[in-house]
Design a protein around this motif. Structure first.
Motif, mmCIF file in Angstrom:
data_model
loop_
_atom_site.group_PDB
_atom_site.id
_atom_site.type_symbol
_atom_site.label_atom_id
_atom_site.label_comp_id
_atom_site.label_asym_id
_atom_site.label_seq_id
_atom_site.Cartn_x
_atom_site.Cartn_y
_atom_site.Cartn_z
ATOM 1 N N THR A 88 37.792 -28.157 78.190
ATOM 2 C CA THR A 88 37.349 -27.553 76.929
ATOM 3 C C THR A 88 36.703 -28.608 76.021
ATOM 4 O O THR A 88 35.669 -28.357 75.391
ATOM 5 C CB THR A 88 38.558 -26.891 76.224
ATOM 6 O OG1 THR A 88 39.007 -25.806 77.050
ATOM 7 C CG2 THR A 88 38.201 -26.372 74.855
ATOM 8 N N LEU A 89 37.308 -29.801 75.982
ATOM 9 C CA LEU A 89 36.756 -30.853 75.126
ATOM 10 C C LEU A 89 35.421 -31.371 75.670
ATOM 11 O O LEU A 89 34.526 -31.724 74.899
ATOM 12 C CB LEU A 89 37.770 -31.996 74.973
ATOM 13 C CG LEU A 89 39.032 -31.592 74.210
ATOM 14 C CD1 LEU A 89 40.056 -32.728 74.223
ATOM 15 C CD2 LEU A 89 38.699 -31.214 72.772
ATOM 16 N N GLU A 90 35.286 -31.420 76.987
ATOM 17 C CA GLU A 90 33.990 -31.822 77.561
ATOM 18 C C GLU A 90 32.919 -30.787 77.210
ATOM 19 O O GLU A 90 31.777 -31.141 76.881
ATOM 20 C CB GLU A 90 34.095 -31.981 79.087
ATOM 21 C CG GLU A 90 34.857 -33.231 79.485
ATOM 22 C CD GLU A 90 34.866 -33.458 81.006
ATOM 23 O OE1 GLU A 90 33.883 -33.124 81.688
ATOM 24 O OE2 GLU A 90 35.874 -33.993 81.505
ATOM 25 N N VAL A 91 33.289 -29.520 77.290
ATOM 26 C CA VAL A 91 32.334 -28.464 76.929
ATOM 27 C C VAL A 91 31.936 -28.601 75.457
ATOM 28 O O VAL A 91 30.754 -28.535 75.107
ATOM 29 C CB VAL A 91 32.929 -27.060 77.199
ATOM 30 C CG1 VAL A 91 32.017 -25.962 76.660
ATOM 31 C CG2 VAL A 91 33.159 -26.863 78.690
ATOM 32 N N ALA A 92 32.940 -28.825 74.599
ATOM 33 C CA ALA A 92 32.646 -28.950 73.162
ATOM 34 C C ALA A 92 31.723 -30.146 72.910
ATOM 35 O O ALA A 92 30.794 -30.073 72.094
ATOM 36 C CB ALA A 92 33.946 -29.093 72.372
ATOM 37 N N SER A 93 31.973 -31.236 73.622
ATOM 38 C CA SER A 93 31.173 -32.448 73.431
ATOM 39 C C SER A 93 29.716 -32.216 73.846
ATOM 40 O O SER A 93 28.776 -32.548 73.112
ATOM 41 C CB SER A 93 31.824 -33.574 74.236
ATOM 42 O OG SER A 93 30.942 -34.637 74.400
ATOM 43 N N ILE A 94 29.525 -31.634 75.019
ATOM 44 C CA ILE A 94 28.159 -31.385 75.511
ATOM 45 C C ILE A 94 27.468 -30.349 74.618
ATOM 46 O O ILE A 94 26.297 -30.488 74.258
ATOM 47 C CB ILE A 94 28.196 -30.913 76.986
ATOM 48 C CG1 ILE A 94 28.699 -32.047 77.881
ATOM 49 C CG2 ILE A 94 26.824 -30.437 77.441
ATOM 50 C CD1 ILE A 94 29.059 -31.612 79.300
#
Ligand code: MG
Length: 384
Positions: A88-94
């Motif tokens: 989820t955090l990788e998605v938010a970052s991208i």
């Protein structure tokens, strides 16, 4: 508060109320244009509505539980691969990178990204399929729909309303994930960047995790055109990388390349379509999407991951055990609903026993599901 401090505070609030109209592109969703919330609330003095949405999600218990939920591989395999939270955090970052580059509403992007996988049950898609079978008679189970149930009904944190009472734009964005094919109007660009970022993230990190867990070898991935092209790009910069160094450089290149492609395509479509408002976004083709060649290469990678990773004998063994334990727990609690926690017992008159049992099971972390399964006499381990 002194007069000078009060004046400085007012100036900051004034700036805050105007910053979106100054910074955001005309096709971005501005907080001032939000349709509001299902249960109306007074505005917050120094946080916009989408900031509040993001904060409500990050302070929720369902969000914290994502750290103990499977993305693809269970937590018993080690500490290095992705969980549902780190995904989820990788998605938010991208998604934020895409959102900022396109001058979209980053607060809304972040709220949507943090919400998008809240509905995942324990054991990843294996758990989802098991619950879908258990609940087939009452409409089935999908993690995207479950995220809506959670933020609208199940999460209890505020005295004045059930759920998190998120802005209608966040709910609509999540709804767009439920019925992708049948939506009448295009999602906001903020929703589109989260959808695209999700795909970039899982295509890249599932392969990365499979390499680390030795379910795949680099040579196998290099048979896939997407990885071959990324390796070729890496070789132009570093000719002699080997093994782990090469893998890491390819992974970075894969993300950078896909994000760059999404941006270039989006900018071209925005310009060619003369998109200058949210209304224009609503009636245009999907603007944030990979180019046709890259989309095909991603599909080939996904087919390969499906065949060699998601259907790997070790992963399938875990899947079978996880599904058996969820099905048995479902039957157990359905037969003995008095054993449900009070909050779920209380919902039975409203939603019926199967759905309430399903909601309880879906909220469990992998670890808690194992503990509960052991309690009812099942064999606890779902390790590979
Ligand atoms: Mg996701």
């Amino acid at each position: 508060m002194s007069d000078a401090t009060a004046a400085a505070y007012r100036a900051l609030l004034d700036f805050e109320s105007q910053r979106e109209s100054v910074l955001l592109a005309p096709y971005a969703m501005q907080a001032a244009a939000s349709a509001g919330r299902r249960h109306s609330e007074p505005p917050h003095p120094y946080r916009g509505p989408f900031q509040r949405d993001r904060d409500r999600v990050t302070h929720s218990a369902v969000y914290r539980r994502l750290s103990h939920k499977t993305q693809v591989f269970t937590g018993e395999l080690g500490d290095h691969h992705r969980t549902r939270l780190t995904h989820t955090l990788e998605v938010a970052s991208i998604a934020r990178t895409l959102g900022r580059a396109l001058r979209l509403n980053e607060d809304l992007v972040e709220a949507l990204a943090l919400t998008h996988d809240l509905g995942h049950p324990p054991y990843g898609h294996a758990g989802e399929d098991a619950l879908d079978a258990c609940l087939a008679g009452v409409g089935g189970f999908s993690h995207n729909r479950q995220a809506l149930r959670i933020v609208e009904e199940l999460e209890q944190r505020y005295p004045d309303f059930p759920g998190l009472n998120l802005s209608l734009e966040v709910l609509e964005g999540q709804q767009a994930r439920v019925n992708k094919a049948t939506a009448e109007r295009r999602p906001l660009l903020e929703v589109q960047v989260v959808e695209a970022a999700d795909s970039v993230a899982y295509d890249t990190h599932d392969a990365d995790d499979a390499l680390r867990l030795e379910l795949l070898e680099l040579a196998e991935l290099l048979e896939v055109p997407l990885w071959r092209e990324a390796a070729r790009r890496v070789a132009r910069r570093w000719a002699d990388l080997r093994d782990k160094e090469l893998e890491r450089a390819i992974l970075h290149e894969l993300i950078d390349w896909q994000v760059g492609d999404l941006l270039a395509g989006a900018i071209e479509r925005l310009s060619a379509g003369g998109i200058d408002s949210v209304a224009a976004v609503r009636s245009a083709e999907v603007i944030v999407r990979p180019n046709a060649e890259l989309a095909e290469q991603k599909t080939e990678l996904e087919a390969m991951l499906h065949e060699r990773v998601y259907r790997h004998p070790q992963v399938l063994a875990m899947r079978q055990q996880a599904q058996a334990s969820l099905k048995r727990m479902f039957e157990h609690f359905l037969a003995l609903p008095d054993l449900l926690p009070p909050a779920y017992q209380n919902r039975i008159p409203q939603v019926g026993p199967p759905r309430s049992v399903g909601d309880y099971l879906a909220g469990m972390t992998d670890r808690f599901a194992q503990q509960q399964y052991a309690k009812i006499g099942g064999v606890a381990s779902t390790s590979l």
